[in-house]
Scaffold this motif. Structure first.
Motif, PDB file in Angstrom:
ATOM      1  N   THR A 214       0.829  -1.208   0.000  1.00  0.00           N
ATOM      2  CA  THR A 214       0.000   0.000   0.000  1.00  0.00           C
ATOM      3  C   THR A 214       0.859   1.253   0.000  1.00  0.00           C
ATOM      4  O   THR A 214       0.629   2.189  -0.766  1.00  0.00           O
TER       5      THR A 214
ATOM      6  N   ILE B  29       0.997   4.033  -3.022  1.00  0.00           N
ATOM      7  CA  ILE B  29       0.694   5.455  -2.854  1.00  0.00           C
ATOM      8  C   ILE B  29       1.847   6.316  -3.362  1.00  0.00           C
ATOM      9  O   ILE B  29       1.648   7.270  -4.126  1.00  0.00           O
ATOM     10  N   SER B  30       3.068   5.974  -2.958  1.00  0.00           N
ATOM     11  CA  SER B  30       4.200   6.807  -3.388  1.00  0.00           C
ATOM     12  C   SER B  30       4.347   6.766  -4.907  1.00  0.00           C
ATOM     13  O   SER B  30       4.712   7.760  -5.537  1.00  0.00           O
TER      14      SER B  30
ATOM     15  N   ILE C  59       1.955   9.079  -6.404  1.00  0.00           N
ATOM     16  CA  ILE C  59       2.368  10.469  -6.188  1.00  0.00           C
ATOM     17  C   ILE C  59       3.404  10.906  -7.202  1.00  0.00           C
ATOM     18  O   ILE C  59       3.406  12.052  -7.664  1.00  0.00           O
TER      19      ILE C  59
END
Lengths: 118, 214, 630
Positions: free
Chosen positions: C319, C323-324, C327
């Motif tokens: 997870t 997410i990174s 981004i």
């Protein structure tokens, strides 16, 4: 061309670029006495570290103590012997980038491996 | 364009006080390069140290553990020796800054000698461990220990070569009158090798491995 | 002419070379322009070799149950294809652009450490040759460019040992070069060139060098550990003794992800130079482009485990990295929008460099879109190890990176070689490349989602994979044809007489275009003083009262009147100092592959190699700082 003038100074004359504004004021170097004093502190800290080998301490206290002692020695050598305390901030920036980068990345890897929950 | 005279210039690539003023930041290029290189080395040793930490105490098939082979008193002496060499290094730099060439060479040689004692201690240690049954391929402990400390030892050896070279160049009158800059550069490298050992001594030798007793 | 005082006699072997023409002059050069050209030539040769490997792959996969190569040969070929393209083509081609252009763009006469620069090149070249020598010495690397353990640690042929040693050697070249270029950009800028007046190619170059400095040590340790496992039976990645192959994956991708930004940021820099030039508008949001480059570099260190979503790290890790990864699409998107805004309202000329740059952006966006889908972890479970991933990275690296390289080559060719490439042929070649590229890699999206597995030498009939594979193969051969056309263009171009009447044929913006084409050895007669971003443009053009761009008569720009009526006079008679050539970088470099062979074949060679390195460094340190006056 005079003795102390560099080739670039010779070429550019008064069009020399300004050095960065972040140049730390040129503090005096520590004296030999101060260096020896730092050396003695380092020896003392090392003696403390070695002493932990002989004393019965619980793991929960031993390990943080050892890390703190090592950190103190590390910082003393970097700031005084490697002169970062007295030098331009930019050198420290590079070094901290590497140090912080290494610490962060490898900490994440070790956490993913569960190295701290054994 | 015809009036422009082109010569081949001194390869004084950023060294010396004069060069400090010839750069955009006012800082000597060689020193910037050295610090960037040392930052890079943090990642190199960080990887080796992390591998050691990861595998510490985790040999599923047993074999020698740190507690079985380490001689902490002996290694402590080695650690004092290396720390002392950092002190002599900085005294060499102080001498160079005062243009005291004789003392500078003496302190540099002292640093090299202390470094050689350290490496000698490592060689003795490795040989002893090997004779006690710890080889590179014995188990994870052997693997990670020898590669990490071996890499460090190799770095110390390179440092010794650099120290001796500077002494040699000083003797042969091949250093500028203000020899403090090359001494400072070698010093930075040398101190770095010392701080890596500060971490290794703690992480590898002093922190208990948690391996089940044999 | 001022004379140089040599304080001691120049003994024999330590005498500095003075040749300016011929092979010896190239072997001893420390001139960043020549080194840049050598990087470019070597990189292009490796591109062709890697391309030929690709053609073998595509010929083998054109039909099910292909018989062109067997599994073992296929493994070597696709491994060498990856290694060659990543380490021996794209990275050195980036180095070629940076080496040639960065000193010119910052207004310096050379890099901070010229001999070290030569050393980097020779170490790279020898490392590449070392890698390829494996073919004759036990077999080429066969474990994929990513070398996953324990396959890579246990394979019995010598190939993966060559892999570990070869990449350690080329890694040394890149690390040394990165320190050199970083210090050059930080410390050797022309007066007035603050960091936010740096040409954008140089900015991207600076970010790349920092990425190299901080990521290469990690792979070096990984490779050393791999080498030790293979050669001396250590347990780093051996699960039977408690080692963990996943550690290799972490080490590899901790480097490997920043690596892909190392591969693409030079292209982003090239695109950011070409688009403004051919839109006759400044780069929109220069500061945002700079900051997004820095952000990509920084965040790029935080996404590595997205290559390991299926490795079993667990939901928390997956997870976090998902997410990174999502981004990091943001700063790249920022660049795309800035490029579009640069073109919007511009006076656009679709010369061939512009075609390439625009093509690169569009192809990169396609690759970026598939990349975004990889960031969604459950979706990646479906895509990973399929041709969908192969499609993604070829769209970004080839579609984005290589297209930009072609554009950059055509764009700066006149500056470097003093001849303009044939524009019509370049345009034809662009379109053929575009069509061929999309034919080769577009279908791979479909193949991947249909389940075609990567890294496998063949596929059976009856799975419905044949048609798209055939199309892909046709596309690959079209790419080859387009490359051939480019080579033809090069030959045609170099036959023309050297030297451009107009040193600034594209009406460009940055100061390297102020020099003659090609530039003299010393780059600038007089180091320019920089008062603005796109300094050269501002010397040529000003805005009139209604905001229109008008050409400034030469030498009469009011803002540039610094009291020097004739810029040449201020420095007339003052000497320009250039670093002397040297052969010690080459000698020092030769020691490294010898050590490599020693690790494979015998300790005495290690000793010999170490001696060569020591002698090389000794000579380097001891040689006189200047060449003897003849």
């Amino acid at each position: 061309m005079s003795d102390t003038e560099t080739p670039l100074q010779h070429e550019l004359g008064d069009r020399m670029p300004d050095p960065g504004e972040e140049r730390a004021p040129h503090r005096s170097h520590p004296s030999a006495k101060e260096y020896i004093r730092i050396g003695l502190i380092l020896a003392f800290l090392t003696a403390l570290e070695v002493a932990t080998y002989y004393v019965d301490i619980s793991r929960g206290i031993l390990i943080p103590t050892l890390y703190v002692l090592a950190l103190l020695k590390f910082v003393l050598v970097v700031l005084w012997f490697m002169h970062l305390r007295f030098d331009d901030r930019r050198y420290a920036r590079f070094f901290v980038m590497g140090l912080a980068g290494a610490a962060t990345l490898y900490l994440i890897v070790l956490i993913i491996f569960g190295a701290f929950s054994r | 364009m015809a009036d422009v005279a082109i010569e081949h210039a001194g390869q004084g690539e950023g060294g010396g006080h004069a060069a400090e003023h010839a750069t955009t930041t006012g800082l000597p290029s060689t020193k910037l390069a050295m610090w960037l290189f040392l930052a890079s080395e943090c990642l190199l040793f960080g990887a080796l140290i992390s591998t050691y930490i990861l595998y510490r105490g985790a040999d599923p098939l047993g074999g020698p553990t740190p507690e079985d082979v380490f001689d902490i008193p002996f290694t402590s002496v080695s650690s004092f020796v290396l720390l002392a060499s950092s002190l002599t290094m900085v005294l060499a730099l102080a001498a160079a800054q005062k243009r005291d060439t004789v003392r500078m060479r003496l302190w540099l040689l002292a640093t090299a000698l202390l470094g050689m004692s350290f490496v000698g201690g490592q060689v003795y240690e490795f040989t002893t461990f090997y004779n006690e049954g710890l080889a590179l391929d014995t188990n994870l402990f052997g693997t990670t220990f020898y590669v990490l400390t071996g890499f460090h030892g190799a770095h110390v050896t390179v440092g010794i070569l650099m120290l001796l070279s500077v002494v040699g160049m000083s003797w042969a009158d091949r250093l500028p009158p203000d020899a403090s800059f090359p001494v400072e550069m070698v010093g930075l490298y040398w101190h770095f090798v010392d701080i890596v050992w500060i971490v290794i001594f703690t992480v590898v030798y002093l922190i208990p491995s948690g391996a089940p007793p044999a | 002419m001022a004379s140089v005082t040599v304080t001691r006699e120049q003994r024999g072997a330590l005498r500095r070379p003075v040749a300016t023409t011929g092979l010896w002059s190239w072997l001893t050069t420390v001139d960043h322009k020549r080194i840049g050209i050598m990087y470019g030539v070597a990189a292009f040769v490796f591109f062709v070799i890697g391309g030929l490997e690709a053609l073998v792959i595509r010929a083998q996969l054109a039909e099910p149950d292909g018989l062109l190569v067997n599994a073992d040969q296929y493994n070597q070929i696709f491994t060498m294809h990856g290694i060659t393209m990543v380490f021996l083509f794209v990275m050195p081609m980036g180095a070629a652009f940076f080496n040639y252009l960065i000193p010119l763009q910052v207004g310096a006469r050379d890099v901070a450490f010229p001999r070290l620069n030569a050393y980097s090149f020779w170490v790279f070249l020898l490392g590449g040759l070392f890698l390829y020598s494996s073919i004759f010495l036990g077999g080429a690397p066969n474990g994929g460019w990513f070398g996953y353990a324990p396959n890579s640690t246990t394979d019995s042929s010598a190939g993966m040992t060559f892999y570990a040693l070869g990449l350690i050697i080329t890694g040394i070249a890149s690390t040394v070069g990165a320190v050199n270029l970083s210090v050059t950009v930080i410390n050797m800028r022309a007066p007035g060139m603050s960091l936010f007046r740096l040409p954008i190619l140089t900015w991207m170059g600076l970010v790349v060098q920092f990425l190299l400095v901080f990521s290469l040590p990690i792979i070096t340790v990984g490779l050393v550990q791999l080498l030790f496992d293979r050669r001396w039976d250590t347990a780093f990645y051996d699960p039977t003794r408690g080692g963990d192959p996943i550690l290799w994956q972490h080490m590899f991708w901790l480097f490997g992800h920043p690596e892909v930004y190392i591969l693409i940021l030079p292209a982003f820099g090239i695109i950011s130079e070409i688009l403004p030039t051919f839109s006759r508008k400044p780069l929109f949001g220069y500061q945002f482009v700079v900051f997004s480059g820095i952000a990509i570099g920084f965040i790029g260190f935080g996404v590595w485990a997205h290559h390991m979503f299926a490795a079993g790290l667990g939901p928390v890790a997956n997870t976090a990295f998902g997410i990174s990864t999502a981004i990091i699409a943001v700063p790249t998107g920022v660049k795309i929008f800035n490029w579009m805004a640069t073109m919007y309202g511009g006076d656009i000329r679709f010369s061939s460099p512009m075609l390439y740059a625009v093509g690169a952006v569009m192809m990169f966006v396609i690759g970026g879109l598939s990349g975004v889908t990889h960031a969604i972890v459950p979706h990646d479970y479906q895509q990973t190890d399929t041709y969908y991933i192969v499609a993604h990275f070829h769209y970004v690296i080839f579609g984005g990176g290589v297209f930009a390289f072609f554009g950059g080559l055509v764009f700066w060719w006149p500056k470097v070689f003093g001849r303009l490439m044939n524009e019509r042929l370049a345009k034809v070649q662009f379109w053929i490349l575009l069509v061929g590229f999309n034919m080769a890699f577009g279908p791979m999206h479909v193949l991947g989602l249909q389940g075609m597995i990567r890294r496998t030498y063949t596929y059976p009939e009856g799975l419905g994979l044949t048609f798209w594979n055939q199309m892909s193969t046709v596309g690959a051969f079209l790419i080859a044809f387009a490359t051939l056309l480019f080579l033809v263009n090069i030959v045609m171009t170099q036959r023309k007489p050297k030297g451009l009447a107009d040193p600034d044929p594209w009406d460009a913006r940055s100061i390297e275009w102020m020099t003659s084409s090609p530039p003299p050895a010393h780059n600038y007669d007089e180091i320019p003083e920089v008062r603005a971003l796109d300094e050269f443009w501002h010397r040529k053009y000003a805005e009139d009262k209604s905001g229109r761009i008008v050409r400034v008569p030469a030498g009469a720009a009011p803002e540039h009147d610094d009291g020097h009526a004739d810029a040449g006079h201020a420095d007339a008679g003052h000497a320009i100092h250039l670093p002397s050539p040297s052969f010690w970088p080459l000698v020092s470099a030769i020691g490294l592959p010898i050590i490599g062979y020693g690790v494979l074949f015998g300790w005495w060679l290690v000793g010999l190699g170490a001696m060569v390195v020591l002698v090389g460094f000794y000579g380097w340190a001891m040689e006189p700082s200047v060449a003897e006056e003849v």
